[in-house]
Design a protein around this motif. Structure first.
Motif, PDB file in Angstrom:
ATOM      1  N   HIS A 101       0.044  56.694  11.800  1.00  0.00           N
ATOM      2  CA  HIS A 101      -0.023  55.245  11.608  1.00  0.00           C
ATOM      3  C   HIS A 101       1.367  54.625  11.472  1.00  0.00           C
ATOM      4  CE1 HIS A 101      -1.200  51.325  10.104  1.00  0.00           C
ATOM      5  NE2 HIS A 101      -0.536  51.551   8.985  1.00  0.00           N
ATOM      6  N   LEU A 102       2.305  55.354  10.858  1.00  0.00           N
ATOM      7  CA  LEU A 102       3.631  54.809  10.595  1.00  0.00           C
ATOM      8  C   LEU A 102       4.556  54.870  11.807  1.00  0.00           C
ATOM      9  CD1 LEU A 102       4.259  56.239   7.003  1.00  0.00           C
ATOM     10  CD2 LEU A 102       3.585  53.903   7.639  1.00  0.00           C
ATOM     11  N   GLU A 158      16.216  55.032   9.056  1.00  0.00           N
ATOM     12  CA  GLU A 158      15.581  54.052   9.939  1.00  0.00           C
ATOM     13  C   GLU A 158      15.942  52.639   9.488  1.00  0.00           C
ATOM     14  OE1 GLU A 158      14.265  52.234  12.698  1.00  0.00           O
ATOM     15  OE2 GLU A 158      13.555  54.323  12.890  1.00  0.00           O
ATOM     16  N   LEU A 164      12.666  48.802  10.099  1.00  0.00           N
ATOM     17  CA  LEU A 164      11.437  48.426   9.400  1.00  0.00           C
ATOM     18  C   LEU A 164      11.509  46.993   8.902  1.00  0.00           C
ATOM     19  CD1 LEU A 164      10.734  51.652   7.308  1.00  0.00           C
ATOM     20  CD2 LEU A 164      10.179  51.157   9.693  1.00  0.00           C
ATOM     21  N   GLN A 165      10.374  46.326   8.924  1.00  0.00           N
ATOM     22  CA  GLN A 165      10.299  44.915   8.518  1.00  0.00           C
ATOM     23  C   GLN A 165       9.219  44.728   7.450  1.00  0.00           C
ATOM     24  OE1 GLN A 165      12.416  42.629   9.754  1.00  0.00           O
ATOM     25  NE2 GLN A 165      13.365  44.131  11.134  1.00  0.00           N
ATOM     26  N   HIS A 185       5.489  46.413   6.832  1.00  0.00           N
ATOM     27  CA  HIS A 185       5.402  47.867   6.941  1.00  0.00           C
ATOM     28  C   HIS A 185       5.047  48.413   5.561  1.00  0.00           C
ATOM     29  CE1 HIS A 185       6.636  52.053   7.418  1.00  0.00           C
ATOM     30  NE2 HIS A 185       6.605  51.853   8.726  1.00  0.00           N
ATOM     31  N   PRO A 186       4.133  49.378   5.473  1.00  0.00           N
ATOM     32  CA  PRO A 186       3.697  49.867   4.154  1.00  0.00           C
ATOM     33  C   PRO A 186       4.834  50.330   3.256  1.00  0.00           C
ATOM     34  CG  PRO A 186       2.239  50.698   5.868  1.00  0.00           C
ATOM     35  CD  PRO A 186       3.370  50.008   6.577  1.00  0.00           C
ATOM     36  N   VAL A 217       8.056  49.289   3.329  1.00  0.00           N
ATOM     37  CA  VAL A 217       8.820  48.109   2.920  1.00  0.00           C
ATOM     38  C   VAL A 217       8.063  47.341   1.842  1.00  0.00           C
ATOM     39  CG1 VAL A 217       9.747  45.882   3.656  1.00  0.00           C
ATOM     40  CG2 VAL A 217      10.052  47.900   5.095  1.00  0.00           C
ATOM     41  N   ASP A 218       6.776  47.151   2.038  1.00  0.00           N
ATOM     42  CA  ASP A 218       5.985  46.383   1.076  1.00  0.00           C
ATOM     43  C   ASP A 218       5.935  47.092  -0.278  1.00  0.00           C
ATOM     44  OD1 ASP A 218       5.582  44.523   3.026  1.00  0.00           O
ATOM     45  OD2 ASP A 218       3.497  45.064   3.429  1.00  0.00           O
TER      46      ASP A 218
END
Length: 259
Positions: free
Chosen positions: A73-74, A117, A120-121, A124-125, A127-128
């Motif tokens: 998923h990621l 990486e 990521l924004q 994204h799990p 980041v959140d």
């Protein structure tokens, strides 16, 4: 195996038992004032107690089991490989990189591949999860003054997020950039810090730099040093030079600002 299923412990030669920079816990009543003063004085700060026991649900995705389960998923992440002075990058699923980490022996391979990486924004799990915890401790540095009207556009110059996952003896060679906050979810890292006037870039990977250059630094170029542990946040002011040497399996994320 330690918390999160990651390996703990390292080679004694790279361990230290001191910290040259100020440290404060988020539960300290003077925390916000101390952080504000360090921001104004342009001084680094180690912040403890950022990840708490009640953050177990948020921390679950950062565990080896959680990342492996969410690997498909990621998506793929950027992995760097340095051999013979040449640095290359490749894309890998987290499950494949975790398999590599599991088989890595720092006594035999002191230049392992490392995952960093930058793409990521928010949404994204990872980041959140990072933002949920970090904003609780330092909201005034991310929000434009009124949290009731918060949205992503109110970030004060957020440049990007930097997700990091790697085994012992990897990390970041000495370099510098604008202000950053580095969150350590699991693992430990030894930091080398220089004020802007003495900041520099090194093209060596961090362990090679440590072995070949660190001991020969002149006295006036010696860094401040500190170990960042799990659950901690490290504030690095703009243009402060820093190198980071992981002491064990390490996973975390940095928020990099534009100013």
């Amino acid at each position: 195996r330690g918390p999160g299923g990651w390996r703990q412990g390292c080679i004694p030669e790279v361990e230290i038992d001191f910290c040259d920079i100020s440290t404060i816990d988020v539960s300290d009543p003077s925390f916000q004032e101390v952080l504000r003063n360090h921001s104004l004085m342009h001084r680094p700060l180690r912040i403890t107690g950022v990840w708490r026991d009640e953050d177990e649900a948020s921390r679950k995705i950062w565990s080896k089991e959680g990342l492996s389960a969410a690997s498909d998923h990621l998506g793929k992440f950027k992995v760097f490989r340095q051999r013979g002075g040449k640095k290359d990058s490749l894309q890998m699923h987290l499950s494949d990189y975790i398999d590599f980490m599991e088989s890595h022996d720092p006594l035999l391979d002191k230049n392992p591949d490392w995952l960093v990486e930058f793409g990521l924004q928010a949404g994204h799990p990872l980041v959140d999860s990072h933002n949920e915890v970090v904003r609780r401790s330092i909201p005034h540095l991310f929000v434009d003054g009124n949290e009731e009207h918060y949205n992503e556009e109110h970030y004060l110059g957020l440049a990007n997020y930097q997700f990091m996952l790697a085994p012992a003896l990897t990390g970041a060679s000495p370099h510098f950039h604008y202000t950053s906050f580095r969150s350590m979810v699991y693992g430990r890292a030894r930091w080398f810090l220089w004020p802007p006037a003495r900041a520099f870039y090194s093209t060596r990977d961090i362990y090679d730099w440590y072995i070949h250059d660190y001991a020969s630094l002149p006295e006036d170029s010696r860094p401040l040093e500190c170990v960042q542990g799990p659950g901690e946040l490290l504030f690095v002011p703009a243009l402060w030079g820093h190198g980071v040497l992981y002491l064990e399996d390490t996973i975390g994320m940095a928020s990099l600002l534009r100013a």
